[in-house]
Write a protein that holds these residues in place. Structure first.
Motif, mmCIF file in Angstrom:
data_model
loop_
_atom_site.group_PDB
_atom_site.id
_atom_site.type_symbol
_atom_site.label_atom_id
_atom_site.label_comp_id
_atom_site.label_asym_id
_atom_site.label_seq_id
_atom_site.Cartn_x
_atom_site.Cartn_y
_atom_site.Cartn_z
ATOM 1 N N GLN A 139 0.914 -1.217 0.183
ATOM 2 C CA GLN A 139 -0.066 -0.013 0.043
ATOM 3 C C GLN A 139 0.966 1.286 -0.065
ATOM 4 O O GLN A 139 1.784 1.218 0.748
ATOM 5 C CB GLN A 139 -0.880 0.036 1.247
ATOM 6 N N PHE A 140 0.469 2.327 -0.770
ATOM 7 C CA PHE A 140 1.623 3.427 -1.129
ATOM 8 C C PHE A 140 0.418 4.607 -0.676
ATOM 9 O O PHE A 140 -0.324 5.019 -1.276
ATOM 10 C CB PHE A 140 1.873 3.418 -2.349
ATOM 11 N N ASP A 141 0.923 5.484 0.265
ATOM 12 C CA ASP A 141 0.275 6.757 0.599
ATOM 13 C C ASP A 141 1.553 7.854 0.203
ATOM 14 O O ASP A 141 2.194 8.013 0.997
ATOM 15 C CB ASP A 141 -0.229 6.814 2.100
ATOM 16 N N ALA A 142 1.004 8.535 -0.822
ATOM 17 C CA ALA A 142 1.954 9.573 -1.453
ATOM 18 C C ALA A 142 2.135 10.488 -0.390
ATOM 19 O O ALA A 142 3.293 11.139 -0.047
ATOM 20 C CB ALA A 142 1.590 9.888 -2.852
ATOM 21 N N LEU A 167 5.764 7.146 -11.262
ATOM 22 C CA LEU A 167 6.189 5.508 -11.945
ATOM 23 C C LEU A 167 4.335 4.905 -11.851
ATOM 24 O O LEU A 167 4.051 4.387 -12.872
ATOM 25 C CB LEU A 167 7.020 4.768 -11.052
ATOM 26 N N TYR A 168 3.904 5.137 -10.863
ATOM 27 C CA TYR A 168 2.520 4.514 -10.478
ATOM 28 C C TYR A 168 1.454 5.048 -11.378
ATOM 29 O O TYR A 168 0.589 4.408 -11.813
ATOM 30 C CB TYR A 168 2.050 4.895 -9.009
ATOM 31 N N GLU A 169 1.568 6.539 -11.623
ATOM 32 C CA GLU A 169 0.531 7.053 -12.587
ATOM 33 C C GLU A 169 0.874 6.745 -13.845
ATOM 34 O O GLU A 169 -0.167 6.749 -14.647
ATOM 35 C CB GLU A 169 0.557 8.701 -12.474
ATOM 36 N N GLN A 170 2.171 6.356 -14.415
ATOM 37 C CA GLN A 170 2.238 5.872 -15.559
ATOM 38 C C GLN A 170 2.549 4.217 -15.697
ATOM 39 O O GLN A 170 3.168 3.780 -16.658
ATOM 40 C CB GLN A 170 3.621 6.503 -16.011
ATOM 41 N N ARG A 171 1.994 3.599 -14.734
ATOM 42 C CA ARG A 171 2.302 2.146 -14.551
ATOM 43 C C ARG A 171 2.021 1.445 -15.943
ATOM 44 O O ARG A 171 1.055 1.661 -16.378
ATOM 45 C CB ARG A 171 1.418 1.528 -13.525
ATOM 46 N N ASN A 172 2.911 0.505 -16.108
ATOM 47 C CA ASN A 172 2.748 -0.341 -17.458
ATOM 48 C C ASN A 172 2.833 0.334 -18.586
ATOM 49 O O ASN A 172 2.564 -0.081 -19.607
ATOM 50 C CB ASN A 172 1.395 -1.089 -17.442
ATOM 51 N N GLN A 173 3.392 1.723 -18.402
ATOM 52 C CA GLN A 173 3.937 2.439 -19.400
ATOM 53 C C GLN A 173 5.146 3.006 -19.110
ATOM 54 O O GLN A 173 5.585 3.119 -17.965
ATOM 55 C CB GLN A 173 2.665 3.504 -19.691
ATOM 56 N N VAL A 174 5.654 3.746 -20.205
ATOM 57 C CA VAL A 174 7.008 4.330 -20.026
ATOM 58 C C VAL A 174 7.104 5.538 -19.457
ATOM 59 O O VAL A 174 6.242 6.409 -19.763
ATOM 60 C CB VAL A 174 7.787 4.356 -21.219
ATOM 61 N N LEU A 175 7.731 5.709 -18.462
ATOM 62 C CA LEU A 175 7.981 7.114 -17.776
ATOM 63 C C LEU A 175 9.256 7.604 -18.323
ATOM 64 O O LEU A 175 10.353 7.378 -17.973
ATOM 65 C CB LEU A 175 8.066 7.159 -16.156
ATOM 66 N N LYS A 224 9.948 1.820 -16.432
ATOM 67 C CA LYS A 224 8.332 1.481 -16.672
ATOM 68 C C LYS A 224 8.082 0.734 -15.422
ATOM 69 O O LYS A 224 8.886 -0.353 -14.865
ATOM 70 C CB LYS A 224 8.176 0.515 -17.596
ATOM 71 N N LEU A 225 7.302 1.039 -14.629
ATOM 72 C CA LEU A 225 6.745 0.225 -13.554
ATOM 73 C C LEU A 225 5.679 -1.011 -13.920
ATOM 74 O O LEU A 225 4.632 -0.539 -14.353
ATOM 75 C CB LEU A 225 5.997 1.004 -12.399
ATOM 76 N N ILE A 226 6.057 -2.158 -13.860
ATOM 77 C CA ILE A 226 5.306 -3.291 -14.356
ATOM 78 C C ILE A 226 4.609 -4.027 -13.199
ATOM 79 O O ILE A 226 5.239 -4.459 -12.217
ATOM 80 C CB ILE A 226 6.191 -4.285 -15.074
#
Length: 227
Positions: A139-142, A167-175, A224-226
């Motif tokens: 669980q992540f609390d920014a 990274l989370y907002e672009q998860r499974n995409q390239v940051l 990329k966060l996968i």
């Protein structure tokens, strides 16, 4: 105006920097060695630390380690003649936020100080401050800069939390590397690029207890966060 803790064992340089910052409206606390600087930090809790690396009694890297045990957020900038890549990387790994090589211009120092203070004060966006998001088993609390797994909490630095949020907002995409450098560091210089690499390594360590999570390098583009 912000309070700057300046730690510099070269008294001539230290007094010049102190006076220049004071003229520009900063409140400046000055110490001539690492031990005195640490005591001032603990007593006064300044808004930013500007410290030489090579100092008597307690060097800048050791000072940073001790500060980070109790305060993960205060910006720390190194002033140093040491410019080897290994030194730069070590400074960022220990929790430093910026690195200014001697000799430097006072105008550049002030610009960098203001940039660090702005980034610290900037409100977070994207991930709601009131909600947890799930990253694999974590669980992540920014807003609280915290990762939790099985009742165990990991406190993140401001920079770590912001990078993980991106990274989370672009998860499974390239940051894109350049985009995140400009957003979080203010420029895409070599030293900031090495700092980004260090923070990616730190996030991988924080997330290593869930093997389903990967932060992969996309060569020449970014990360990329996968999930």
């Amino acid at each position: 105006m912000a309070t700057v803790l300046l730690i510099e064992d070269d008294s001539a340089l230290g007094l010049i920097v102190r006076d220049s910052l004071t003229v520009r409206g900063f409140t400046v606390l000055y110490a001539a060695d690492g031990e005195a600087g640490l005591a001032l930090f603990q007593q006064e809790q300044p808004d930013i630390v500007v410290a030489d690396v090579m100092m008597p009694h307690l060097d800048g890297f050791s000072l940073t380690q001790q500060i980070r045990q109790t305060n993960p957020d205060v910006p720390i900038m190194f002033l140093t003649a040491r410019s080897q890549t290994t030194d730069v990387v070590r400074g960022f790994e220990l929790g430093g936020n910026d690195y200014l090589k001697k000799p430097f211009s006072l105008d550049e120092l002030i610009v960098r100080i203001n940039a660090l203070l702005r980034r610290r004060a900037a409100p977070q966006s994207g991930v709601s401050e009131a909600e947890w998001v799930r990253i694999g088993r974590y669980q992540f609390d920014a807003s609280k800069q915290k990762l939790s797994l099985d009742g165990r909490a990991i406190l993140l630095s401001h920079r770590e939390a912001e990078l993980l949020r991106h990274l989370y907002e672009q998860r499974n995409q390239v940051l894109e590397r350049n985009a995140v450098l400009l957003e979080l560091w203010g420029d895409n210089s070599f030293f900031n690029g090495r700092s980004l690499d260090v923070f990616i390594t730190k996030l991988r360590r924080h997330l290593r207890d869930d093997s389903s999570i990967q932060i992969v390098n996309v060569r020449g583009i970014g990360y990329k966060l996968i999930l």
